[in-house]
Design a protein around this motif. Structure first.
Motif, PDB file in Angstrom:
ATOM      1  N   GLN A 277       0.856  -1.202   0.000  1.00 21.32           N
ATOM      2  CA  GLN A 277       0.000   0.000   0.000  1.00 21.32           C
ATOM      3  C   GLN A 277       0.885   1.242   0.000  1.00 21.32           C
ATOM      4  O   GLN A 277       0.923   2.010   0.949  1.00 21.32           O
ATOM      5  N   SER A 278       1.623   1.411  -1.112  1.00 17.69           N
ATOM      6  CA  SER A 278       2.699   2.398  -1.078  1.00 17.69           C
ATOM      7  C   SER A 278       2.261   3.811  -1.452  1.00 17.69           C
ATOM      8  O   SER A 278       2.985   4.763  -1.193  1.00 17.69           O
ATOM      9  N   ALA A 279       1.084   3.962  -2.060  1.00 18.72           N
ATOM     10  CA  ALA A 279       0.660   5.307  -2.484  1.00 18.72           C
ATOM     11  C   ALA A 279       0.174   6.099  -1.277  1.00 18.72           C
ATOM     12  O   ALA A 279      -0.781   5.714  -0.617  1.00 18.72           O
ATOM     13  N   VAL A 280       0.848   7.192  -0.967  1.00 13.77           N
ATOM     14  CA  VAL A 280       0.376   8.024   0.137  1.00 13.77           C
ATOM     15  C   VAL A 280      -0.551   9.129  -0.364  1.00 13.77           C
ATOM     16  O   VAL A 280      -1.332   9.688   0.411  1.00 13.77           O
ATOM     17  N   GLY A 281      -0.463   9.428  -1.637  1.00  6.37           N
ATOM     18  CA  GLY A 281      -1.352  10.452  -2.170  1.00  6.37           C
ATOM     19  C   GLY A 281      -1.294  10.469  -3.680  1.00  6.37           C
ATOM     20  O   GLY A 281      -0.368   9.916  -4.282  1.00  6.37           O
ATOM     21  N   GLY A 282      -2.288  11.088  -4.273  1.00  9.53           N
ATOM     22  CA  GLY A 282      -2.275  11.136  -5.724  1.00  9.53           C
ATOM     23  C   GLY A 282      -3.220  12.193  -6.228  1.00  9.53           C
ATOM     24  O   GLY A 282      -4.056  12.711  -5.486  1.00  9.53           O
ATOM     25  N   GLY A 283      -3.056  12.494  -7.505  1.00 11.57           N
ATOM     26  CA  GLY A 283      -3.957  13.489  -8.065  1.00 11.57           C
ATOM     27  C   GLY A 283      -3.646  13.742  -9.513  1.00 11.57           C
ATOM     28  O   GLY A 283      -2.922  12.977 -10.156  1.00 11.57           O
ATOM     29  N   GLY A 284      -4.186  14.841 -10.004  1.00 12.76           N
ATOM     30  CA  GLY A 284      -3.949  15.179 -11.388  1.00 12.76           C
ATOM     31  C   GLY A 284      -5.017  16.107 -11.912  1.00 12.76           C
ATOM     32  O   GLY A 284      -5.863  16.608 -11.173  1.00 12.76           O
ATOM     33  N   ARG A 285      -4.961  16.283 -13.223  1.00 15.31           N
ATOM     34  CA  ARG A 285      -5.867  17.187 -13.913  1.00 15.31           C
ATOM     35  C   ARG A 285      -7.142  16.430 -14.267  1.00 15.31           C
ATOM     36  O   ARG A 285      -7.097  15.242 -14.597  1.00 15.31           O
TER      37      ARG A 285
END
Ligand code: ATP
Ligand code: MG
Length: 420
Positions: A277-285
């Protein structure tokens, strides 16, 4: 223990650990407040259609993870699995985008609900702090958000995280790529579920976490090679703005996200101490989202950082966030009259901004001093029978062990000056 336990996949935040969660939320929010983002809060549930259309019918979130329920009034609602669609809904509803001050920049903090298979770092109730910049197409805005997230993590002391960056193209170039990828996937030996996914949403197959599937994808066509000139230029500008600010990132040509609304810039913050579960955050357009939920064209960009996993990342790096001791002064009355006098002093200290607590329940000296120790207070005030008669109180410095008698009327001034 009572008859009840926290529901599966959830956990309670309890003191003293809960202070870490507050510290993380605060550390993420601070750079946003400092950069023109206003606070927004939306309901914990929305019309289910908002997420079905916004997040995407074929996503895991909508097909498997949403908590959907029907109200007594017959409305079909869903506990929010994410907040971007809700924020956009709120902004459109309040016409914030018409006030002539685009982009609308807002941040939020709150609970999210997803019916997932619980494991470390993956819960059914978790919390995110997120930021959205709505209604502007400007590579500097994409860069701003990435820089702010990077700044939050650094302020917390995190070092072992990486920023993965990609462009998903737009409505001009993505369909061409989609078709090429679909052709490639049809030629692979994949299970039925995955083949079905390849037909509905082939990009999502790139996100498959299984190593054997990833192996088959080695020669998959890359979106990078299909980007139209406008998307390429936009992406290059985001990259060079980040480089100019000294933000280190990795180009990840296979990065896609679990939500359908992303276009162009996409990024993920991963931490190397968290296992799978390595993603601590994410985002984008998400330039198309507004239109998907019935609004006008409003190119936008945002991110959501997971508070739970950020706390796990701090633990993985052995970082204790700076949490000021909750209590500075602990008051120990011995006897009825002492209780009334010290209670008044504690109330006065608190009004003067000194964090103070009190020994409740008529404890004797020994038990009360144990409580004083546990509170973490720097100073203890003890008021006994003899002190009362002399009009003094014993002030003990819990760090040095030093104890002196001061006048009852000097308590507030003395402690204020000692605590600076
Ligand atoms: P994953 O691929 O791990 O499922 P995601 O792509 O679904 O993550 P997003 O929807 O982008 O995640 O949410 C942003 C962040 O929220 C994630 O990076 C993660 O830190 C956190 N998050 C998402 N789902 C969970 C969960 N079930 N439990 C705890 N944190 C979560
Ligand atoms: Mg997920």
């Amino acid at each position: 223990m009572s008859t009840f336990k926290a529901p599966k996949g959830t956990y309670d935040l309890l003191p003293p650990d809960s202070a870490k969660y507050l510290a993380v939320r605060e550390a993420i929010a601070a750079p946003l407040r400092n950069s023109g983002y206003g606070y927004i809060e939306t309901p914990g549930f929305e019309n289910v259609e908002l997420f079905a259309r916004g997040v995407g019918e074929s996503t895991d979130i909508v097909t498997k993870e949403m908590y959907v329920f029907e109200t007594k009034g017959g409305d079909r609602l869903a506990l929010r699995p994410e907040t971007t669609a809700a924020v956009l809904r709120a902004v459109l509803e309040a016409n914030l985008h018409k006030a002539g001050n685009l982009p609308v920049k807002v941040w939020y903090s709150g609970s999210q609900y997803r019916y997932e298979r619980p494991q470390k770092g993956r819960y059914r109730h978790f919390s995110q702090v997120g930021a959205e910049a709505i209604g502007a197409e400007d590579p500097a805005l994409d860069a701003e958000l990435i820089i702010l997230a990077d700044q939050s993590y650094r302020a917390l002391g995190l070092r072992n995280f990486r920023i993965l960056l990609n462009s998903l193209g737009d409505k001009e170039c993505r369909p061409v790529y989609r078709a090429a990828l679909q052709d490639f996937l049809r030629g692979l030996d994949l299970d039925e579920d995955t083949l079905r996914r390849a037909e509905i949403n082939p990009l999502r197959v790139l996100d498959d976490k299984r190593p054997d599937v990833q192996k088959k994808l080695t020669d998959a066509p890359l979106l990078r090679d299909y980007l139209c000139d406008a998307c390429k230029a936009y992406h290059e500008e985001v990259r060079s703005l980040l480089v100019a600010q000294g933000v280190v990132f990795e180009d990840d040509t296979k990065l896609v996200r679990g939500l359908d609304y992303y276009t162009r810039t996409t990024f993920e913050f991963v931490h190397d101490g968290l296992g799978s579960q390595s993603a601590v955050g994410g985002g984008g357009r998400y330039d198309g989202l507004s239109e998907m939920i019935g609004g006008p064209s409003l190119p936008s960009v945002g991110w959501a950082l997971g508070v739970d996993r950020t706390v796990l990342a701090l633990e993985a790096e052995g970082i204790e966030p700076d949490i000021p001791s909750a209590t500075s002064v602990f008051a120990v009355p011995l006897g009825e009259e002492a209780r009334r006098i010290l209670f008044a002093k504690v109330t006065e200290l608190r009004k003067n901004g000194v964090a103070a607590d009190f020994s409740y329940g008529g404890k004797g000296l020994k038990a009360a001093m144990k409580a004083a120790n546990r509170s973490g207070a720097r100073y203890t005030l003890v008021l006994g029978e003899r002190d009362l008669a002399e009009g003094v109180v014993q002030l003990k410095d819990m760090e040095s062990g030093e104890q002196i008698a001061i006048g009852v009327n000097e308590i507030v001034a003395e402690l204020e000056s000692r605590l600076g």
